[in-house]
Scaffold this motif. Structure first.
Motif, mmCIF file in Angstrom:
data_model
loop_
_atom_site.group_PDB
_atom_site.id
_atom_site.type_symbol
_atom_site.label_atom_id
_atom_site.label_comp_id
_atom_site.label_asym_id
_atom_site.label_seq_id
_atom_site.Cartn_x
_atom_site.Cartn_y
_atom_site.Cartn_z
ATOM 1 N N ASP A 199 9.513 26.756 -11.678
ATOM 2 C CA ASP A 199 10.272 27.957 -11.334
ATOM 3 C C ASP A 199 9.918 29.051 -12.330
ATOM 4 N N PRO A 200 9.537 30.238 -11.861
ATOM 5 C CA PRO A 200 9.157 31.297 -12.806
ATOM 6 C C PRO A 200 10.267 31.667 -13.784
ATOM 7 N N ASP A 201 11.523 31.383 -13.427
ATOM 8 C CA ASP A 201 12.648 31.697 -14.323
ATOM 9 C C ASP A 201 13.037 30.522 -15.217
ATOM 10 N N GLN A 202 12.249 29.440 -15.174
ATOM 11 C CA GLN A 202 12.609 28.252 -15.951
ATOM 12 C C GLN A 202 12.537 28.538 -17.437
ATOM 13 N N ARG A 203 13.567 28.093 -18.162
ATOM 14 C CA ARG A 203 13.603 28.215 -19.618
ATOM 15 C C ARG A 203 13.799 26.823 -20.201
ATOM 16 N N GLY A 204 12.894 26.424 -21.078
ATOM 17 C CA GLY A 204 12.997 25.106 -21.668
ATOM 18 C C GLY A 204 12.533 24.022 -20.710
ATOM 19 N N PHE A 205 12.809 22.772 -21.096
ATOM 20 C CA PHE A 205 12.341 21.630 -20.299
ATOM 21 C C PHE A 205 13.273 21.361 -19.128
ATOM 22 N N GLN A 206 12.670 21.121 -17.971
ATOM 23 C CA GLN A 206 13.405 20.681 -16.797
ATOM 24 C C GLN A 206 12.584 19.635 -16.071
ATOM 25 N N VAL A 207 13.267 18.638 -15.518
ATOM 26 C CA VAL A 207 12.580 17.606 -14.761
ATOM 27 C C VAL A 207 12.023 18.217 -13.477
ATOM 28 N N GLN A 208 10.733 18.006 -13.242
ATOM 29 C CA GLN A 208 10.082 18.586 -12.074
ATOM 30 C C GLN A 208 10.240 17.665 -10.864
ATOM 31 N N PRO A 209 10.594 18.208 -9.714
ATOM 32 C CA PRO A 209 10.696 17.372 -8.507
ATOM 33 C C PRO A 209 9.376 16.646 -8.235
ATOM 34 N N LYS A 210 9.473 15.427 -7.747
ATOM 35 C CA LYS A 210 8.319 14.581 -7.414
ATOM 36 C C LYS A 210 7.573 14.108 -8.661
ATOM 37 N N ARG A 211 7.177 15.037 -9.536
ATOM 38 C CA ARG A 211 6.270 14.723 -10.628
ATOM 39 C C ARG A 211 6.929 13.958 -11.771
ATOM 40 N N TRP A 212 8.242 13.861 -11.798
ATOM 41 C CA TRP A 212 8.900 13.198 -12.920
ATOM 42 C C TRP A 212 8.466 11.739 -13.044
ATOM 43 N N ALA A 213 8.107 11.104 -11.918
ATOM 44 C CA ALA A 213 7.751 9.678 -11.956
ATOM 45 C C ALA A 213 6.478 9.443 -12.769
ATOM 46 N N VAL A 214 5.472 10.305 -12.615
ATOM 47 C CA VAL A 214 4.229 10.110 -13.365
ATOM 48 C C VAL A 214 4.414 10.481 -14.833
ATOM 49 N N GLU A 215 5.290 11.451 -15.104
ATOM 50 C CA GLU A 215 5.582 11.786 -16.498
ATOM 51 C C GLU A 215 6.297 10.617 -17.183
ATOM 52 N N ARG A 216 7.151 9.930 -16.430
ATOM 53 C CA ARG A 216 7.808 8.741 -16.981
ATOM 54 C C ARG A 216 6.792 7.639 -17.273
ATOM 55 N N THR A 217 5.762 7.523 -16.436
ATOM 56 C CA THR A 217 4.727 6.521 -16.684
ATOM 57 C C THR A 217 4.052 6.763 -18.028
ATOM 58 N N GLY B 109 0.822 -1.202 0.000
ATOM 59 C CA GLY B 109 0.000 0.000 0.000
ATOM 60 C C GLY B 109 0.857 1.253 0.000
ATOM 61 N N PRO B 110 0.809 2.059 -1.068
ATOM 62 C CA PRO B 110 1.626 3.281 -1.124
ATOM 63 C C PRO B 110 1.094 4.348 -0.178
ATOM 64 N N SER B 111 1.962 5.274 0.213
ATOM 65 C CA SER B 111 1.553 6.364 1.100
ATOM 66 C C SER B 111 1.409 7.679 0.356
ATOM 67 N N ALA B 112 1.890 7.751 -0.880
ATOM 68 C CA ALA B 112 1.821 8.988 -1.656
ATOM 69 C C ALA B 112 1.609 8.648 -3.119
ATOM 70 N N GLY B 113 1.072 9.610 -3.858
ATOM 71 C CA GLY B 113 0.815 9.407 -5.270
ATOM 72 C C GLY B 113 1.050 10.669 -6.064
ATOM 73 N N LEU B 114 0.923 10.548 -7.375
ATOM 74 C CA LEU B 114 1.109 11.662 -8.283
ATOM 75 C C LEU B 114 0.017 11.600 -9.342
ATOM 76 N N ILE B 115 -0.577 12.734 -9.651
ATOM 77 C CA ILE B 115 -1.644 12.775 -10.651
ATOM 78 C C ILE B 115 -1.207 13.636 -11.820
ATOM 79 N N ASP B 116 -1.596 13.225 -13.015
ATOM 80 C CA ASP B 116 -1.287 14.001 -14.215
ATOM 81 C C ASP B 116 -2.270 13.599 -15.308
ATOM 82 N N SER B 117 -2.289 14.376 -16.382
ATOM 83 C CA SER B 117 -3.177 14.087 -17.508
ATOM 84 C C SER B 117 -2.394 14.136 -18.800
ATOM 85 N N GLN B 118 -2.928 13.474 -19.811
ATOM 86 C CA GLN B 118 -2.305 13.433 -21.136
ATOM 87 C C GLN B 118 -3.406 13.444 -22.185
#
Length: 292
Positions: free
Chosen positions: A211-229, A105-114
Motif C-alpha cells: 500500500d503506498p500509504d503503508q508505514r512500518g512493517f505490515q504482513v503482506q497478503p498471500k506473501r506472508w507464507a513465504v516470508e515465514r519460510t 500437487g499444489p496449485s499455487a506458489g509464492l516466490i521470494d529472495s533473501q
C-alpha cells in the motif's frame, strides 16, 4: 527395537526416524569401501547432519557422540550427489500436504529472495554485493506453496537481480510441479520476469504490491507464507550465514533444514508451542548444600 538416543534436541526420535529411514538410499560400504554400514549408524549420520544444520557448528567440530566428521561429510555429499536429499524432502512435503488435507500437487506458489552474508571461506566467485540490502554474500531464491513448504530453491551471488535470479526456480517449479498455475511475488520480481514467466514456462506471476500509504512493517497478503519460510530457515544457525563452498551444497543444507521441520510437524501432537522462559537455578558449589 527403538533407539531413543536422547543426546541432542536435533536428534530424530523413533517416530521421526521411521519417516526418514525408508527414504534413504540402500546401505553400501563406507567412504573407503569394506563392510557395509550397520543399521543404527545411518541414523547417527542423519542426526549429525541435522546437528550441524541446527547448531551451525563446523563439520570438524562435530561432537564425538557422532561418527568422525569426514564420514558424516562424505554421506552429506553422497546423498547430495545421488539426489537422495531432494527425494526425501519431496516425499515428506507430500506427506505434510496430505496430512493437512491438501492434494500432494499444489496449485499455487509464492516466490521470494533473501540475501545473507557469507563466511570468509566461501569462494569469491560465488559471492556478490546486494546494493539494495547492503549485503555482501549470496542470495537465496525459494518458491514455496501456500503452507510455506519448499517447492524450489536456487542459491546465487547476492548481486543477481530478483528479475533474473527468479527465472531458474520458476522453471524448476514448472517442470517439477506442473499443477502450479499461479505464483505470487513482491515488487522486485515485476515487469520483465512477469512477461518471461508468461511466455516461457507459461505461468502467471502476480505481483503483490505494498500500500503506498503503508508505514512500518505490515504482513503482506498471500506473501506472508513465504516470508515465514525464511524465518523457519534462519532459525537454523547454519543458515543464518552461508558457510558452504558450493551454492549447490547451500541448497541441500536448506532442504535438510526443511526435512527437520517437516518430520517434527508430521509427528507433532497438538499445536506447536514455544517453551517459556526457564528460571535460573543456582547450582551449589562443591561442599555446599542447597540453600546455604
Amino acid at each position: 527395537m527403538g533407539h531413543d538416543w536422547g543426546g541432542y534436541p536435533s536428534d530424530l526420535k523413533d517416530e521421526q526416524w521411521a519417516l526418514v529411514e525408508p527414504l534413504l538410499p540402500p546401505a553400501r560400504g563406507g567412504p573407503k569401501g569394506g563392510r557395509r554400514e550397520k543399521h543404527p549408524r545411518r541414523r547417527r549420520i542423519v542426526d549429525a547432519i541435522l546437528y550441524v544444520v541446527r547448531t551451525g557448528c563446523s563439520w570438524r567440530q562435530l561432537p564425538n557422540a557422532f561418527a568422525p566428521w569426514p564420514t558424516v561429510y562424505w554421506y552429506f555429499t553422497w546423498w547430495h550427489d545421488d539426489g537422495a536429499v531432494e527425494r526425501i524432502h519431496d516425499a515428506l512435503r507430500d506427506q505434510v500436504r496430505e496430512a493437512d488435507g491438501r492434494n500432494p500437487g499444489p496449485s499455487a506458489g509464492l516466490i521470494d529472495s533473501q540475501s545473507v552474508r557469507t563466511a570468509a571461506t566461501v569462494p569469491a566467485a560465488t559471492r556478490g554485493f546486494d546494493a539494495g540490502k547492503k549485503v555482501k554474500g549470496r542470495k537465496r531464491f525459494i518458491v514455496a506453496d501456500t503452507l510455506g513448504l519448499l517447492l524450489a530453491v536456487h542459491v546465487v551471488a547476492a548481486n543477481v537481480q530478483d528479475r533474473d535470479g527468479g527465472r531458474r526456480p520458476l522453471l524448476w517449479t514448472r517442470l517439477d510441479h506442473p499443477s502450479v498455475r499461479k505464483i505470487w511475488a513482491d515488487q522486485g520480481f515485476a515487469d520483465r520476469l512477469v512477461d518471461w514467466a508468461a511466455q516461457i514456462p507459461g505461468r502467471e506471476v502476480e505481483v503483490v504490491r505494498k500500500d503506498p500509504d503503508q508505514r512500518g512493517f505490515q504482513v503482506q497478503p498471500k506473501r506472508w507464507a513465504v516470508e515465514r519460510t525464511f524465518s523457519w530457515l534462519t532459525a537454523h544457525r547454519r543458515l543464518a550465514r552461508d558457510y558452504e563452498a558450493s551454492p549447490a551444497h547451500s541448497e541441500t543444507t536448506i532442504r535438510w533444514a526443511m526435512i527437520g521441520i517437516m518430520v517434527r510437524r508430521l509427528t507433532r501432537i497438538g499445536p506447536a508451542a514455544r517453551p517459556g522462559p526457564r528460571p535460573l537455578t543456582r547450582v551449589p558449589a562443591a561442599g555446599q548444600t542447597p540453600g546455604s
